[in-house]
Write an enzyme that holds these catalytic residues in place. Sequence first.
Site, short mmCIF file in Angstrom:
data_model
loop_
_atom_site.label_atom_id
_atom_site.label_comp_id
_atom_site.label_asym_id
_atom_site.label_seq_id
_atom_site.Cartn_x
_atom_site.Cartn_y
_atom_site.Cartn_z
N HIS A 453 0.90 58.52 44.52
CA HIS A 453 0.91 57.80 45.80
C HIS A 453 -0.31 58.14 46.64
O HIS A 453 -1.01 57.25 47.16
CB HIS A 453 2.19 58.13 46.57
CG HIS A 453 2.28 57.48 47.92
ND1 HIS A 453 1.82 58.09 49.07
CD2 HIS A 453 2.72 56.26 48.29
CE1 HIS A 453 2.01 57.29 50.10
NE2 HIS A 453 2.56 56.17 49.66
N ARG A 561 0.09 44.82 51.18
CA ARG A 561 1.35 45.57 51.15
C ARG A 561 1.91 45.67 52.55
O ARG A 561 1.45 46.51 53.35
CB ARG A 561 1.12 46.95 50.54
CG ARG A 561 0.79 46.90 49.06
CD ARG A 561 0.20 48.18 48.55
NE ARG A 561 -1.14 48.38 49.11
CZ ARG A 561 -2.06 49.19 48.58
NH1 ARG A 561 -1.79 49.86 47.48
NH2 ARG A 561 -3.23 49.32 49.13
N ARG A 617 2.59 40.56 49.81
CA ARG A 617 3.82 41.03 49.18
C ARG A 617 4.82 41.37 50.27
O ARG A 617 4.54 42.20 51.15
CB ARG A 617 3.55 42.26 48.32
CG ARG A 617 4.80 42.75 47.57
CD ARG A 617 4.48 43.93 46.67
NE ARG A 617 4.21 45.14 47.44
CZ ARG A 617 3.80 46.29 46.90
NH1 ARG A 617 3.59 46.36 45.59
NH2 ARG A 617 3.58 47.36 47.65
N GLU A 761 6.89 43.58 37.36
CA GLU A 761 6.77 45.04 37.23
C GLU A 761 7.94 45.65 36.48
O GLU A 761 8.07 46.87 36.41
CB GLU A 761 6.61 45.69 38.62
CG GLU A 761 7.57 45.13 39.65
CD GLU A 761 7.12 45.38 41.08
OE1 GLU A 761 6.48 46.42 41.34
OE2 GLU A 761 7.40 44.53 41.94
N GLY A 782 2.18 44.05 38.38
CA GLY A 782 2.06 45.35 39.06
C GLY A 782 2.09 46.45 38.02
O GLY A 782 3.16 46.96 37.69
N THR A 783 0.93 46.80 37.49
CA THR A 783 0.89 47.63 36.28
C THR A 783 1.25 49.09 36.52
O THR A 783 1.57 49.80 35.56
CB THR A 783 -0.48 47.52 35.60
OG1 THR A 783 -1.52 47.68 36.58
CG2 THR A 783 -0.62 46.15 34.94
N ASN A 784 1.20 49.57 37.76
CA ASN A 784 1.67 50.94 37.98
C ASN A 784 3.17 51.02 37.69
O ASN A 784 3.61 51.86 36.90
CB ASN A 784 1.39 51.37 39.43
CG ASN A 784 0.01 51.98 39.59
OD1 ASN A 784 -0.59 52.43 38.62
ND2 ASN A 784 -0.50 51.97 40.79
N ASP A 785 3.96 50.15 38.33
CA ASP A 785 5.40 50.18 38.10
C ASP A 785 5.75 49.66 36.71
O ASP A 785 6.70 50.14 36.08
CB ASP A 785 6.12 49.35 39.17
CG ASP A 785 6.40 50.16 40.42
OD1 ASP A 785 6.14 51.38 40.40
OD2 ASP A 785 6.85 49.59 41.43
N CYS A 846 -2.59 43.49 39.31
CA CYS A 846 -2.74 44.12 40.62
C CYS A 846 -2.63 45.63 40.50
O CYS A 846 -1.64 46.13 39.99
CB CYS A 846 -1.64 43.56 41.52
SG CYS A 846 -1.62 44.30 43.14
#
Length: 890
Positions: A453, A561, A617, A761, A782-785, A846
């Site tokens: 984060h 965001r 978003r 995601e 959303g490639t992080n999640d 993203c």
Amino acid sequence: MNSSIHFFSQRDVIPGNVSPDLLGIRGRQANEFAELGFPILPGFIFDTEIASKIKPGEIKKDTAALLDKCAGIVGKKYGDGENPMLLKIVISSSLAITTYPTLHNFGLVKPTIGGFAKWVGKDFAAHEVLFLIRGMLRLEERIKELEANAKERQELASCLAVLERALGIRGPSNELGQKEEAVKIDRPAEEYMDRYASYLPAGFFENAEDQLLLALNEISRMFRMDDQNDNDTALMVTPMVYGNYGKDSSSGDFFSRNVVTGEKKLQGRFFQEKFNETDAAGQDIEKIDPKHLKELQKIAWALEDKFKEIRRIRFTVENGKLWLIEQRPVEQKSTQADIKLLLDLSSRKVVDNAYLVKTIAPLRLNEILHPVIDGASVKGLKSWRGGIAGAPGAAIGQAYFSTDSLLEAQKLALQKGLDTRFILVLLSSFAEDVKAIEVSAGVLTAEGGYSAHASVVARQYGKVSLVAPELKIKGKKASLGDFTFSEGDYLTIDVPFYGQSMVYQGTAKLIEPNPKESGLLDIIKTAKGFLKHFQVRSNADTPRDAALALAFGADGIGLCRTEHMFFKAERINVFREMLLSGNAKERTRSLEKLLVMQREDFYGIFKVMAGKEVTIRLLDSPLHEFMPHNNDELAAYLEYAGKGKKEKPSRADIQARIEALHEFNPMLGHRGCRIAVSYPDIYAMQVRAIFEAAYKLRAEGVDVRPEIMVPIVMNASELKLIAYGKKIEGANYQGIVDIEENLRAEKKAPAVDYSIGTMVELPAAALGAGEIARYAGFFSFGTNDLTQTTLGISRDDFTAFMPDYTRFDLIMGNPFSTLDPRVKDIIDLAVERGRLTRPDLVCGLCGEHGANPENVRFCMDAGLDYVSCSPYSVPIALLAIAQEEIARSS
């Protein structure tokens, strides 16, 4: 003249019918400089066909004739007793790496040493004799090694060790572990000739002609014995010149331009009447005789044009005549210097724009996007080395161990006009810490990694982030191993994109980036010229971020965001009041306040991004993240909530409501679209704010292109509900379309074009992409999640065990930096299924994965339309995409 011996000079080029392979690398370079007409020393080459077959009697006549040609150019004669020309022999291998020595100072013999000493002094003359001896001893040592004569080789090695210490080449112990007494160079040169003559070929110091022939014979003999020499090595003989040879002499070296700023100005020093610059006081190269400076500039910039890179050049002026001695590439140079050079070459049509774009590695742009440490300023500072780079750059500030303490320190500093630079130091960060990261210079955390984060938010705001798992915090003290510091101490954090990160105690000096001066903006403009259909958008939550993204070449906003907007100090308690309200009337009052704030946010962002898509978003974060997390925050909220009211809210009641929002696994809990199902009025407020801002700007003549993104969708029914609403018995859920239509009717205005989409995601959303696309105009991956939910790995915790996985090759690389193959498969699948339903479906990626050049090719191959990343990563993504477009078109 033997056809295997070739002469070259400033005016004599080796004929084109001679294969360059016969000359070796150094020989080819010498001939290239001859072709350029540079003032190089003349010389001659025994090519690869003869170098290992030399017989002194057969080359004696040709060698004498070629030495006479050299003498006519240099102005000194080989073997002359008064003003002798000395020579060096270069072993010109065809291999880039060779163990063969370069041999210097041939011509120093008993009949010439006196004449040479008159020009340079007796001590220097003795030093050069020893240097000649050293080279020959190394040659003889190699021959003894090839002969497997261990005894004589060891004797030569010991002799060399003593000699090299005298010349300042070795330390106090030689390689055999023996302690040797230092040899002082305080004897006449002739004594050293006599002392070492027994180690060298007979008659080596008797006359110059024999000395050269003996040396060439020994080298050729070594070639014949050496299995590594596959008849691919040549020999080059050239005169030597000295910067201490008379009053109008000097030596020096310089870069063809400034290696830090890239300014087209020679950077280096010269040494008047000096040959070896050690311990000598030099002068700026720009202060050399104007006639020499003009010639050096011509040489330097011709070399830049030829090699298309910055070069380092050595030269000697002997008795007023300038000679180019050596030039080579420069390893230690800034990205800015390389960019300025390439822009210069491009402006003069030396290279085309494609070459300019292809030459700079995208990730090198990090160096000119963020501050860097002035290395000289950290000398003597206590330091710690290590950690994981979260966001590159350098930052200085006072360390504070909580968001509250940092914000309080900032408030006090602003009131008293004190230093407002701060470093946020936490074990881990959460959404409520965004406001502290935003005002800090950098953040140091213990948990997570590149995609933690703190790292993600830091990159968003252009801050520096370092994750140091060793970080421990206890009260007002913190430690990184043995490195300890207290709250309020100044820290300097250095997080280079390449190399190890450092934390220093104290303040260093920073070199701030300047996008215009560095050439970054020119690179961005040039790179964008190669983009065809694929775009780069930016993640931006404020008008400032949006403006920065535009300056860095973004083609829109791919992620705004909205949860970040609520963490500002003047808003957080209003949002908490809405969530903790006891009835619908209180909730509505809070939402009306938030509506005004959100409308202002969207108005500013839309206005900056006029004519470009802005993807907003809707609220995504779990609700517990907005709650007070300690007694001080709770007390501040209670004070706010009770202001102006007769009946103050009960601490116990508020605490109970907060605890009711607690979740055991919040990242897979009540967040995103699930909040909208339970609290439809929150999304309704945000959607109305979006359209109120859009209609207002449209009335002002601004082209507004909103895209409304619904997060964490797992099936088509969720998106259908939120987009189009639903009527059930006793209730009416207003969807995005309903809210826009009602507002349009109120304003009696033509419709604003907009689209509704979702962030993919979850694997479930990817598998159901065909159904979801019935209600979505776009997908944003959303490639992080998506990485977390596909691999079952937390981005904030994986660094604790990832080293073990890497050690056993269980996973390759960092999946939060380089897309995992299975995540790629899921994206491919979702795009394919989504476009079967909706062929014009817009798809983007993203997150910071989009700024990694390793992922760019996949994104383009997968049929995505854009990537979206932080403003500071936009230039990196642009350059990577431009390079891929060039590669595909070639």
